[in-house]
Design an enzyme around this catalytic site. Structure first.
Site, PDB file in Angstrom:
ATOM      1  N   LYS A 109      -8.445   6.269 -19.363  1.00 22.02           N
ATOM      2  CA  LYS A 109      -8.737   6.809 -20.689  1.00 22.02           C
ATOM      3  C   LYS A 109      -7.496   6.757 -21.585  1.00 22.02           C
ATOM      4  O   LYS A 109      -6.990   5.688 -21.853  1.00 22.02           O
ATOM      5  CB  LYS A 109      -9.318   8.224 -20.526  1.00 22.02           C
ATOM      6  CG  LYS A 109     -10.414   8.318 -19.462  1.00 22.02           C
ATOM      7  CD  LYS A 109     -11.648   7.556 -19.861  1.00 22.02           C
ATOM      8  CE  LYS A 109     -12.693   7.291 -18.781  1.00 22.02           C
ATOM      9  NZ  LYS A 109     -12.707   7.921 -17.515  1.00 22.02           N
ATOM     10  N   ASP A 151      -7.782  18.797 -14.541  1.00 21.62           N
ATOM     11  CA  ASP A 151      -8.083  17.435 -14.981  1.00 21.62           C
ATOM     12  C   ASP A 151      -7.684  17.356 -16.453  1.00 21.62           C
ATOM     13  O   ASP A 151      -8.324  17.940 -17.324  1.00 21.62           O
ATOM     14  CB  ASP A 151      -9.575  17.150 -14.788  1.00 21.62           C
ATOM     15  CG  ASP A 151      -9.946  15.714 -15.149  1.00 21.62           C
ATOM     16  OD1 ASP A 151      -9.236  15.109 -15.978  1.00 21.62           O
ATOM     17  OD2 ASP A 151     -10.950  15.207 -14.620  1.00 21.62           O
ATOM     18  N   TYR A 190     -16.980  16.793 -15.578  1.00 23.86           N
ATOM     19  CA  TYR A 190     -17.340  15.372 -15.657  1.00 23.86           C
ATOM     20  C   TYR A 190     -18.354  15.085 -14.539  1.00 23.86           C
ATOM     21  O   TYR A 190     -18.160  15.516 -13.395  1.00 23.86           O
ATOM     22  CB  TYR A 190     -16.067  14.515 -15.512  1.00 23.86           C
ATOM     23  CG  TYR A 190     -16.371  13.085 -15.212  1.00 23.86           C
ATOM     24  CD1 TYR A 190     -17.095  12.308 -16.119  1.00 23.86           C
ATOM     25  CD2 TYR A 190     -15.970  12.492 -14.023  1.00 23.86           C
ATOM     26  CE1 TYR A 190     -17.408  10.989 -15.834  1.00 23.86           C
ATOM     27  CE2 TYR A 190     -16.266  11.174 -13.734  1.00 23.86           C
ATOM     28  CZ  TYR A 190     -16.998  10.428 -14.637  1.00 23.86           C
ATOM     29  OH  TYR A 190     -17.304   9.134 -14.344  1.00 23.86           O
ATOM     30  N   ARG A 223       0.854  -1.198   0.000  1.00 31.57           N
ATOM     31  CA  ARG A 223       0.000   0.000   0.000  1.00 31.57           C
ATOM     32  C   ARG A 223       0.888   1.245   0.000  1.00 31.57           C
ATOM     33  O   ARG A 223       0.608   2.220  -0.679  1.00 31.57           O
ATOM     34  CB  ARG A 223      -0.955   0.010   1.207  1.00 31.57           C
ATOM     35  CG  ARG A 223      -1.686   1.343   1.350  1.00 31.57           C
ATOM     36  CD  ARG A 223      -2.930   1.333   2.233  1.00 31.57           C
ATOM     37  NE  ARG A 223      -2.879   0.443   3.365  1.00 31.57           N
ATOM     38  CZ  ARG A 223      -2.153   0.641   4.482  1.00 31.57           C
ATOM     39  NH1 ARG A 223      -1.423   1.726   4.617  1.00 31.57           N
ATOM     40  NH2 ARG A 223      -2.182  -0.245   5.457  1.00 31.57           N
TER      41      ARG A 223
HETATM   42  C1  LIG Z   1     -12.594  13.980 -17.326  1.00 25.19           C
HETATM   43  C2  LIG Z   1     -12.720  12.849 -16.357  1.00 25.19           C
HETATM   44  N1  LIG Z   1     -12.204  12.972 -15.116  1.00 25.19           N
HETATM   45  C3  LIG Z   1     -12.307  11.970 -14.214  1.00 25.19           C
HETATM   46  C4  LIG Z   1     -12.961  10.802 -14.505  1.00 25.19           C
HETATM   47  C5  LIG Z   1     -13.096   9.737 -13.436  1.00 25.19           C
HETATM   48  O1  LIG Z   1     -12.201   8.697 -13.649  1.00 25.19           O
HETATM   49  P1  LIG Z   1     -12.472   7.146 -13.277  1.00 25.19           P
HETATM   50  O2  LIG Z   1     -13.678   6.711 -14.045  1.00 25.19           O
HETATM   51  O3  LIG Z   1     -11.202   6.472 -13.669  1.00 25.19           O
HETATM   52  O4  LIG Z   1     -12.709   7.108 -11.790  1.00 25.19           O
HETATM   53  C6  LIG Z   1     -13.505  10.620 -15.776  1.00 25.19           C
HETATM   54  C7  LIG Z   1     -14.208   9.356 -16.113  1.00 25.19           C
HETATM   55  O5  LIG Z   1     -14.942   9.257 -17.076  1.00 25.19           O
HETATM   56  C8  LIG Z   1     -13.384  11.676 -16.725  1.00 25.19           C
HETATM   57  O6  LIG Z   1     -13.905  11.567 -17.970  1.00 25.19           O
END
Ligand SMILES: Cc1ncc(COP(=O)(O)O)c(C=O)c1O
Length: 387
Positions: free
Chosen positions: A207, A182, A110, A57
């Site tokens: 992604k 992000d 998001y 961890r």
């Molecule tokens: C722009 C963006 N940020 C964060 C996330 C969250 O990531 P995760 O699904 O890996 O938890 C997503 C998921 O679709 C996203 O598109």
């Protein structure tokens, strides 16, 4: 354990992506970091740790390889890998916010990020205001004395709005707030927020970084060593770490990020060209279009415009749903950033949790994650689906 940043600053992106954190195994010469599927490590006498490893961890060598690579591809001081993008966001926010703080977020963030603020952090006393980030004056007006974080996505999901990272970093810093970016939609190949003044970069490595729709993961990369130390402490204390195999998959994905992104972007341009002249398509959302409201900012801060496109379909929600259900090469699925093309209806799928909120998306909207298939097949598939 951590390679010094200067080791990589003179190299190009693809060289860094292939080599940072990935020196051949000292025992066997294996050119790919092994998957250290292990929870604990032999100590040579109490406290006699080999290479600093004690318990997985806290640290695991496969995760270390990924974290060093993440650090260098985002030009940061420290990279950290998590079990998902939202786990990374949660760890970050609980490390840098306290009850009574205020955060500015995108008005088309998001959906899961919005839900984290609205349903998890707000009940613990962290206030937030959704604002249109492409308008710097509106962001300035939303800042309060207790604003400690300006959280941005650029491009945004799913409306592909663009925020000016440099201008917002300056604004956040004038208010003694941190700028968090992000960078999931762009990836570090297209845009490096820390070089533009950001304090923290967030990724859903699920992604483009993973790139093959076979892993869920998240990452934080920070500009400042001291903040990196704090986040490392929280990462261990909260425990939402990336496992060894998931770390290995993301690291493998990163090796081809540059070549994949170039193909995603080239395919996206072919599709945008077709969508713009199609009689049944209304508005096309794509930062590469000269009439996109922040095209100039996108051009300045991104290498190219990426592989995400959204568009509206004449005939409203029913027509949009018909299109997403009719494609044969594009797969109807949530998520994005993989080598295969995906299509979805944000209003009923990825952004269903935003219905009735300020972040609700148009009902006639279709979102594409353009893959790396042969461009003409993707164009023909959409043409037949639009009818
Ligand atoms: C722009 C963006 N940020 C964060 C996330 C969250 O990531 P995760 O699904 O890996 O938890 C997503 C998921 O679709 C996203 O598109």
């Amino acid at each position: 354990m951590h390679w010094h940043y200067s080791r990589w600053v003179t190299h190009g992106f693809d060289t860094i992506a292939l080599h940072a954190g990935q020196q051949p195994d000292p025992y066997t010469g294996a050119v790919v970091p092994p998957i250290h599927q292990v929870s604990t490590y032999k100590q040579d006498g109490v406290g006699g740790l080999r290479g600093g490893y004690e318990y997985s961890r806290s640290a695991n060598p496969t995760r270390t390889a990924l974290e060093e690579c993440l650090q260098h591809i985002e030009a940061g001081a420290r990279g950290l890998a998590f079990a998902s993008g939202l786990a990374a966001e949660d760890t970050l926010l609980r490390a840098i916010c306290k009850p009574g703080d205020h955060v500015v977020i995108p008005d088309d963030a998001y959906g899961g990020t919005y839900r984290l603020f609205a349903q998890v952090l707000a009940p613990w006393g962290v206030e937030f205001t959704p604002v249109p980030l492409s308008d710097v004056d509106t962001v300035r007006a939303a800042l309060r004395p207790n604003t400690t974080v300006v959280w941005i996505e650029t491009p945004t999901n799913p409306l592909l709005n663009i925020a000016d990272i440099e201008a917002l970093a300056e604004l956040a810093h004038q208010n003694s707030a941190l700028l968090v970016v992000d960078n999931t939609f762009a990836s570090p190949y297209l845009q490096q927020p820390i070089n533009l003044g950001a304090d923290v970069v967030v990724h859903s490595t699920t992604k483009y970084l993973g790139g093959h729709s076979d892993v869920v993961g998240g990452a934080l990369i920070v500009a400042d060593v001291e903040l990196g130390e704090r986040l490392t402490y929280h990462q261990n204390a909260m425990g939402a770490v990336a496992g060894p195999f998931d770390s290995w998959l993301v690291l493998r994905g990163i090796k081809t990020l540059g070549v994949r992104m170039d193909r995603h972007a080239a395919n996206a341009l072919s599709i945008v060209e077709m969508l713009q002249r199609h009689a049944k398509v209304g508005k096309v959302y794509f930062p590469g279009l000269p009439d996109h409201p922040n095209h100039d900012v996108a051009k300045r801060q991104m290498r190219n415009f990426g592989g995400m496109i959204s568009f509206t379909v004449d005939g409203g929600e029913a027509a949009a749903i018909q299109v997403v259900e009719r494609t044969e090469v594009f797969t109807l699925a949530e998520s994005l950033g993989g080598v295969e093309s995906l299509i979805e209806h944000p209003g009923r799928m990825t952004h269903a949790s935003a219905v009735g909120s300020p972040l609700e998306v148009p009902a006639d909207l279709v979102r594409l994650s353009v893959g790396i298939e042969t461009a003409k097949d993707l164009v023909a598939d959409l043409e037949q689906a639009l009818g």
